[in-house]
Enzyme design. Structure first.
Site, PDB file in Angstrom:
ATOM      1  CE  LYS A 286      41.327  47.894  41.817  1.00 55.89           C
ATOM      2  NZ  LYS A 286      41.387  46.589  42.503  1.00 55.89           N
ATOM      3  NE  ARG A 360      37.583  45.477  52.374  1.00 60.62           N
ATOM      4  CZ  ARG A 360      38.240  44.258  52.659  1.00 60.62           C
ATOM      5  NH1 ARG A 360      39.154  43.729  53.393  1.00 60.62           N
ATOM      6  NH2 ARG A 360      38.588  43.782  51.273  1.00 60.62           N
TER       7      ARG A 360
HETATM    8  N1  BES Z   1      36.965  46.467  43.172  1.00 65.93           N
HETATM    9  C1  BES Z   1      37.925  45.521  43.727  1.00 65.93           C
HETATM   10  C2  BES Z   1      37.279  44.288  43.862  1.00 65.93           C
HETATM   11  C3  BES Z   1      37.338  43.533  42.327  1.00 65.93           C
HETATM   12  C4  BES Z   1      38.339  42.828  41.898  1.00 65.93           C
HETATM   13  C5  BES Z   1      36.098  43.935  41.528  1.00 65.93           C
HETATM   14  C6  BES Z   1      38.550  42.387  40.583  1.00 65.93           C
HETATM   15  C7  BES Z   1      36.342  43.475  40.393  1.00 65.93           C
HETATM   16  C8  BES Z   1      37.229  42.252  39.835  1.00 65.93           C
HETATM   17  C9  BES Z   1      37.981  45.882  45.227  1.00 65.93           C
HETATM   18  O1  BES Z   1      37.914  47.229  45.572  1.00 65.93           O
HETATM   19  C10 BES Z   1      39.715  45.436  45.383  1.00 65.93           C
HETATM   20  O2  BES Z   1      40.366  46.272  45.111  1.00 65.93           O
HETATM   21  N2  BES Z   1      39.501  44.644  46.470  1.00 65.93           N
HETATM   22  C11 BES Z   1      41.043  43.974  46.889  1.00 65.93           C
HETATM   23  C12 BES Z   1      41.097  43.868  48.201  1.00 65.93           C
HETATM   24  C13 BES Z   1      42.535  43.479  48.747  1.00 65.93           C
HETATM   25  C14 BES Z   1      43.243  45.114  48.743  1.00 65.93           C
HETATM   26  C15 BES Z   1      42.321  43.387  50.187  1.00 65.93           C
HETATM   27  C16 BES Z   1      41.260  42.739  45.765  1.00 65.93           C
HETATM   28  O3  BES Z   1      40.282  42.188  46.011  1.00 65.93           O
HETATM   29  O4  BES Z   1      42.216  42.515  45.535  1.00 65.93           O
HETATM   30 MN    MN Z   2      39.668  48.354  45.398  1.00 65.18          MN
END
Ligand code: BES
Ligand code: MN
Ligand code: ZN
Length: 504
Positions: A286, A360
């Site tokens: 990230k 997931r």
């Molecule tokens: N933990 C994150 C989702 C999240 C984002 C929680 C912002 C709280 C605040 C999750 O694991 C994630 O990174 N999701 C990605 C999925 C994508 C790579 C398909 C996302 O939402 O960007």
């Molecule tokens: Mn994630």
């Protein structure tokens, strides 16, 4: 704060509360004091009316007025709380007004409080509901994160020593104790969930979550616990879950906390929580901006523990099983690479195109695992997608389900608890986004509808039972000056379980 230390009472007779304390009344903009309980004499009411007229207080919501030294009054102080316009008043305004006086109680350090319940009620608001919610807010007011701070504002915490709820309605007074206890239990569950969310990832690891669940299980004979380590998960075939923790020094855990409140033969409600104690994104790392917030990525797990704490305190007659899939998502030489294919416990293979879609991956194996409990319903709770923030903001959690009846039941609990959820569709047209040339399923879809494609992924593992998925990425925490865990959706889940046990 809790009932152990708080003396509390429901009465229609003010003279039974002899000690001088603070009284709290609600007043509408119509400035009509007639609704006030017989707690006040006519002369007191007249004096109050005079004072209100001279003040700038005109009953608007969020206004309040403190009146001292009413000569001859049983109370040291009277707090008048604005309720807004009477015909616009309802549950939402009630909650705002109660929230206002709760903050006031803390600010003014009030110890002995009488609340004139009737002045806050109209025929739109049920007294049981009102008492439960007063209790949730009052019992929750003392929470302050302190674990890793030397300086806290309220070192000794705020305690109410005596609370009296006044109502003319003698009949309903009987059930109010139960309602108050329900509120307290929910507040305790919320506090636990908030605190786990607030703890940093160098304290709140998968092992720490397991320890917290273990400690909880020792507090009630109806609770039992099983913690599976990586070796055991491997032998169960949970390679997908394990692939997420591959890059981390912290061992992954699968935590099963059972609450046996009913007959063995009663099918359990199963709650499955995402417990990623830190989500760097893994090799699909990230951006560093606000990455600290990814310590909250275990709030689904926290809400499962908070809910089980609440229902076990209430000895609810129902069977509930909490399952937490916990890992830390880190990049390293041993981490999973994009393009890697793993086998799930269900036998289906997954191509991990993006290691940041890790929630997931841990949930799918947990969702397969829970089949063995022959569940009545399975609800998973996860900070799963950023996309749910785009869709619903911080007001509502997303709900996606394979069972309309279950969705409706959860919506009802949401309406009662004001812990909002909103449904997104999971039509089969979305499923093809998960097609892969190299495995049975890809772990991400294309650019749009990220919350839906995430739920579609989970739906491949939940075909054998009635299931709902709650995406709480937006609702589990506050940012800005209020930054921290919200404890959501503990209230929603506890209401849902109480409702299923017919004890609401
Ligand atoms: N933990 C994150 C989702 C999240 C984002 C929680 C912002 C709280 C605040 C999750 O694991 C994630 O990174 N999701 C990605 C999925 C994508 C790579 C398909 C996302 O939402 O960007
Ligand atoms: Mn994630
Ligand atoms: Zn995550």
């Amino acid at each position: 704060m809790g009932l152990q230390t708080m003396q509390y009472n429901f009465t229609d007779n003010i003279t039974s509360n002899s000690a001088k304390g603070s009284a709290i009344f609600g007043v509408f903009t119509s400035n009509n004091l007639n609704g006030l309980n017989k707690a006040l004499s006519t002369s007191e009411k007249n004096k109050i009316s005079e004072i209100i007229k001279k003040s700038s207080f005109d009953g608007k919501l969020e206004q309040s007025l403190c009146i001292y030294d009413i000569s001859g009054s049983k109370f040291d102080k009277l707090y008048i709380i604005g309720l807004g316009e009477k015909d616009k008043y309802g549950e939402k305004k009630f909650l705002k007004a109660v929230n206002n006086f709760t903050k006031l109680c803390k600010k003014e350090n009030l110890k002995n409080i009488d609340i004139d319940l009737d002045s806050f009620l109209t025929n739109k608001i049920k007294i049981n509901w009102a008492v439960r919610n007063i209790s949730i807010l009052l019992c929750g007011i003392d929470y302050e994160y302190s674990e890793t701070k030397n300086k806290t504002k309220n070192k000794d915490g705020y305690e109410i020593t005596k609370l009296t709820l006044l109502s003319k309605n003698k009949n309903s007074l009987k059930n109010l104790k139960t309602c108050f206890q329900q509120g307290e239990a929910i507040a305790n569950g919320i506090k636990l969930a908030k605190n786990l969310g607030n703890l940093p990832s160098n304290i709140c690891t998968p092992t720490y979550l397991a320890k917290t669940a273990f400690n909880l299980s020792k507090k009630n004979k109806k609770l039992s616990i099983k913690i599976h380590d990586e070796k055991e998960m491997k032998s169960m075939g949970m390679h997908c879950l394990l692939s997420v923790g591959n890059g981390s020094e912290e061992p992954s855990k699968l935590i099963t906390l059972k609450y046996n409140g009913a007959n063995k033969s009663d099918k359990p409600i199963v709650l499955v929580g995402k417990g990623i104690t830190f989500d760097t994104g893994g090799i699909s790392i990230k951006p560093s901006n606000a990455m600290d917030e990814m310590k909250y990525d275990m709030c689904g797990a926290a809400s499962v523990l908070g809910t089980i704490k609440a229902i076990s305190e209430l000895n609810v007659k129902i069977n509930v099983i909490g399952v937490i899939a916990s890992a830390e998502n880190m990049p390293s030489g041993t981490a999973t690479n994009p393009g890697d294919v793993v086998k799930t416990m269900s036998g289906q293979t997954v191509e991990i195109l993006n290691t940041d879609a890790e929630g997931r991956l841990v949930l799918c194996d947990a969702l397969t695992y829970v089949n063995k409990f022959k569940p009545k319903y399975v609800i998973d709770i996860a900070t799963l997608t950023g996309a749910v923030l785009v869709a619903l903001g911080k007001v509502a959690s997303g709900i996606l389900s394979n069972d309309d009846k279950l969705t409706q039941m959860l919506k009802n609990s949401s309406n009662i608890s004001h812990d909002y959820i909103w449904e997104l569709p999971m039509w089969e047209e979305y499923q093809s986004e998960l097609d892969s040339n190299f495995a049975d399923i890809a772990n991400i879809g294309k650019r749009y509808a990220g919350t839906i494609t995430a739920a579609c992924f989970l739906s491949r593992f939940t075909e054998d039972y009635s299931w709902a998925h709650l995406d709480i990425a937006g609702t589990a925490w506050n940012d800005g000056s209020n930054k921290g865990g919200t404890g959501r959706p503990v209230s929603l889940l506890t209401h849902f379980i109480l409702n299923n046990a017919k004890s609401l």
